[in-house]
Write a protein that holds these residues in place. Structure first.
Motif, mmCIF file in Angstrom:
data_model
loop_
_atom_site.group_PDB
_atom_site.id
_atom_site.type_symbol
_atom_site.label_atom_id
_atom_site.label_comp_id
_atom_site.label_asym_id
_atom_site.label_seq_id
_atom_site.Cartn_x
_atom_site.Cartn_y
_atom_site.Cartn_z
ATOM 1 N N SER A 157 92.422 5.338 -26.122
ATOM 2 C CA SER A 157 91.148 6.074 -26.283
ATOM 3 C C SER A 157 92.310 7.966 -25.964
ATOM 4 N N VAL A 158 93.181 6.974 -25.654
ATOM 5 C CA VAL A 158 94.321 8.328 -25.579
ATOM 6 C C VAL A 158 94.756 9.588 -26.434
ATOM 7 N N LYS A 159 95.029 8.071 -27.511
ATOM 8 C CA LYS A 159 96.091 8.523 -28.533
ATOM 9 C C LYS A 159 95.235 9.373 -29.689
ATOM 10 N N GLN A 160 93.596 8.341 -29.071
ATOM 11 C CA GLN A 160 92.194 9.075 -30.918
ATOM 12 C C GLN A 160 92.029 10.536 -30.214
ATOM 13 N N ARG A 161 91.701 10.669 -28.373
ATOM 14 C CA ARG A 161 91.994 12.168 -28.084
ATOM 15 C C ARG A 161 92.559 13.185 -28.535
ATOM 16 N N ARG A 162 94.183 12.952 -28.246
ATOM 17 C CA ARG A 162 95.019 13.665 -28.761
ATOM 18 C C ARG A 162 95.163 13.482 -30.199
ATOM 19 N N GLU A 163 94.691 13.065 -31.032
ATOM 20 C CA GLU A 163 94.509 13.421 -32.746
ATOM 21 C C GLU A 163 93.377 14.666 -32.614
ATOM 22 N N GLU B 176 85.553 17.432 -13.627
ATOM 23 C CA GLU B 176 86.692 16.821 -13.864
ATOM 24 C C GLU B 176 86.398 15.782 -14.735
ATOM 25 N N GLU B 177 85.738 15.619 -15.123
ATOM 26 C CA GLU B 177 86.179 13.640 -15.660
ATOM 27 C C GLU B 177 86.105 14.363 -17.129
ATOM 28 N N ALA B 178 86.358 15.717 -17.623
ATOM 29 C CA ALA B 178 86.616 16.299 -18.930
ATOM 30 C C ALA B 178 87.603 15.289 -19.740
ATOM 31 N N ARG B 179 88.072 15.248 -20.786
ATOM 32 C CA ARG B 179 89.034 14.458 -20.890
ATOM 33 C C ARG B 179 89.265 15.681 -23.049
ATOM 34 N N PRO B 180 90.719 15.387 -23.097
ATOM 35 C CA PRO B 180 90.767 15.890 -24.455
ATOM 36 C C PRO B 180 90.025 15.211 -25.680
ATOM 37 N N GLY B 181 88.984 16.049 -26.567
ATOM 38 C CA GLY B 181 88.183 15.928 -27.250
ATOM 39 C C GLY B 181 86.638 16.262 -27.086
ATOM 40 N N ASP B 182 86.623 16.229 -25.458
ATOM 41 C CA ASP B 182 85.352 16.734 -25.495
ATOM 42 C C ASP B 182 84.791 17.352 -25.527
ATOM 43 N N LEU B 183 83.341 18.032 -25.911
ATOM 44 C CA LEU B 183 82.429 19.163 -25.966
ATOM 45 C C LEU B 183 82.247 20.314 -24.726
ATOM 46 N N VAL B 184 82.482 21.125 -24.792
ATOM 47 C CA VAL B 184 82.370 22.620 -23.735
ATOM 48 C C VAL B 184 80.584 22.683 -24.199
ATOM 49 N N PHE B 185 79.973 23.619 -23.741
ATOM 50 C CA PHE B 185 79.149 23.973 -23.959
ATOM 51 C C PHE B 185 78.625 25.524 -23.635
ATOM 52 N N HIS C 266 76.677 27.977 -28.069
ATOM 53 C CA HIS C 266 78.115 28.057 -28.018
ATOM 54 C C HIS C 266 78.516 26.521 -28.016
ATOM 55 N N VAL C 267 79.218 26.235 -28.439
ATOM 56 C CA VAL C 267 80.056 23.884 -28.144
ATOM 57 C C VAL C 267 81.719 25.439 -28.147
ATOM 58 N N ALA C 268 82.500 24.821 -27.732
ATOM 59 C CA ALA C 268 83.938 24.271 -28.054
ATOM 60 C C ALA C 268 84.157 22.808 -27.760
ATOM 61 N N LEU C 269 85.711 22.781 -28.045
ATOM 62 C CA LEU C 269 86.294 21.576 -28.355
ATOM 63 C C LEU C 269 87.251 21.648 -27.212
ATOM 64 N N TYR C 270 87.216 20.444 -26.379
ATOM 65 C CA TYR C 270 87.918 20.721 -24.473
ATOM 66 C C TYR C 270 89.529 20.443 -25.539
ATOM 67 N N MET C 271 90.691 21.011 -25.040
ATOM 68 C CA MET C 271 92.137 20.273 -25.307
ATOM 69 C C MET C 271 93.005 19.992 -24.252
ATOM 70 N N GLY C 272 92.282 19.716 -22.486
ATOM 71 C CA GLY C 272 92.688 19.547 -21.323
ATOM 72 C C GLY C 272 93.554 20.812 -20.620
ATOM 73 N N PHE D 255 79.485 19.443 -20.132
ATOM 74 C CA PHE D 255 80.733 19.172 -20.880
ATOM 75 C C PHE D 255 79.696 17.483 -21.254
ATOM 76 N N VAL D 256 80.358 17.207 -22.350
ATOM 77 C CA VAL D 256 79.666 16.231 -23.041
ATOM 78 C C VAL D 256 80.887 15.180 -23.769
ATOM 79 N N SER D 257 80.576 13.959 -23.948
ATOM 80 C CA SER D 257 82.073 13.284 -24.885
ATOM 81 C C SER D 257 81.181 12.464 -25.262
ATOM 82 N N VAL D 258 81.634 12.733 -26.698
ATOM 83 C CA VAL D 258 80.740 12.081 -27.842
ATOM 84 C C VAL D 258 82.311 11.177 -28.155
ATOM 85 N N LEU D 259 83.248 11.119 -27.292
ATOM 86 C CA LEU D 259 84.039 9.540 -27.890
ATOM 87 C C LEU D 259 84.620 8.806 -26.752
ATOM 88 N N ASN D 260 84.411 7.042 -27.888
ATOM 89 C CA ASN D 260 84.659 6.445 -26.550
ATOM 90 C C ASN D 260 83.034 6.120 -26.091
#
Length: 230
Positions: free
Chosen positions: A109-115, A174-183, A192-198, A225-230
């Motif tokens: 999942s870490v690899k996917q988020r970085r991608e 605090e839980e947000a990871r790269p690839g999560d969405l920020v509203f 508005h929505v943005a993609l979190y990079m870390g 903050f919302v996660s749609v990955l994993n």
């Protein structure tokens, strides 16, 4: 097994467009690479595996010279406990040499988020177009996150920031990871929505004036903050 956790955050090559500060207490969750070290006993001379660390113990099996076995307990009083296909047992410590084997495990999942983040960053500098769905031609905020997550991770989202805010799992900053969405929003409404990079950064289709840019996550106060990955 001895576990060590190396922590790494974010991605390289970040374009900075705003430099507003992020509160020190609001740090994004770290993503971990786990390194595990396992101890093995390489048999130097054939030995009997006993059920107890005693010369008179019952023999469970024989271990041949040259084979390696995982160590269950390190040497004590001249005996070493090892794991064999017949179960755990004891051999004289003098009959084996201890060897450490280290393996590194990266959560996929870490690899996917970085991608996902790397894929999004290629569009920085692109145009903002209201209602746009393709960052190669022009895109709005939800069109951008929808396009990136679809083609980088196979996740299908609505073309609406408000709708996207309800299409994943709610997480804290605090839980947000790269690839999560920020509203972001105003007067209780998501707009508005943005993609979190870390590392406190987001990439997003911002405005017609700025286009697709990288900014500090706190350039506006996030609503959720919302996660749609994993």
């Amino acid at each position: 097994m001895i576990n060590k956790v190396w922590k790494a955050m974010g991605v390289l090559g970040i374009c900075t467009c705003l430099t507003l500060g992020v509160p020190a207490e609001a740090k994004a969750a770290e993503i971990a690479v786990e390194t595990s070290t396992t101890l093995y006993a390489r048999i130097d001379s054939s030995a009997a595996v006993k059920d107890m660390p005693l010369a008179g113990g019952q023999v469970l099996t024989q271990v041949p010279e040259g084979q390696s076995y995982e160590v269950a307990e390190t040497s004590k009083d001249g005996w070493l406990k090892i794991r064999t296909s017949q179960g755990e047992g004891y051999i004289p410590s003098s009959s084996a040499t201890l060897i450490e084997k280290t393996q590194e495990k990266v959560d996929q999942s870490v690899k996917q988020r970085r991608e996902v983040v790397d894929y999004a960053l290629q569009f920085v500098g692109g145009r903002y177009v209201y209602g746009g769905v393709n960052p190669n031609k022009g895109v709005d905020c939800s069109g951008f996150t929808r396009y990136v997550l679809k083609y980088a991770a196979g996740v299908n989202l609505s073309h609406s920031s408000r709708a996207q805010s309800g299409e994943g799992r709610l997480v804290s900053y605090e839980e947000a990871r790269p690839g999560d969405l920020v509203f972001y929003g105003k007067n209780g409404s998501i707009n508005h929505v943005a993609l979190y990079m870390g590392e406190g950064k987001v990439v997003h289709a911002s405005t017609e004036k700025t286009g697709i840019i990288v900014t500090n996550v706190m350039y506006r106060k996030p609503v959720k903050f919302v996660s749609v990955l994993n």
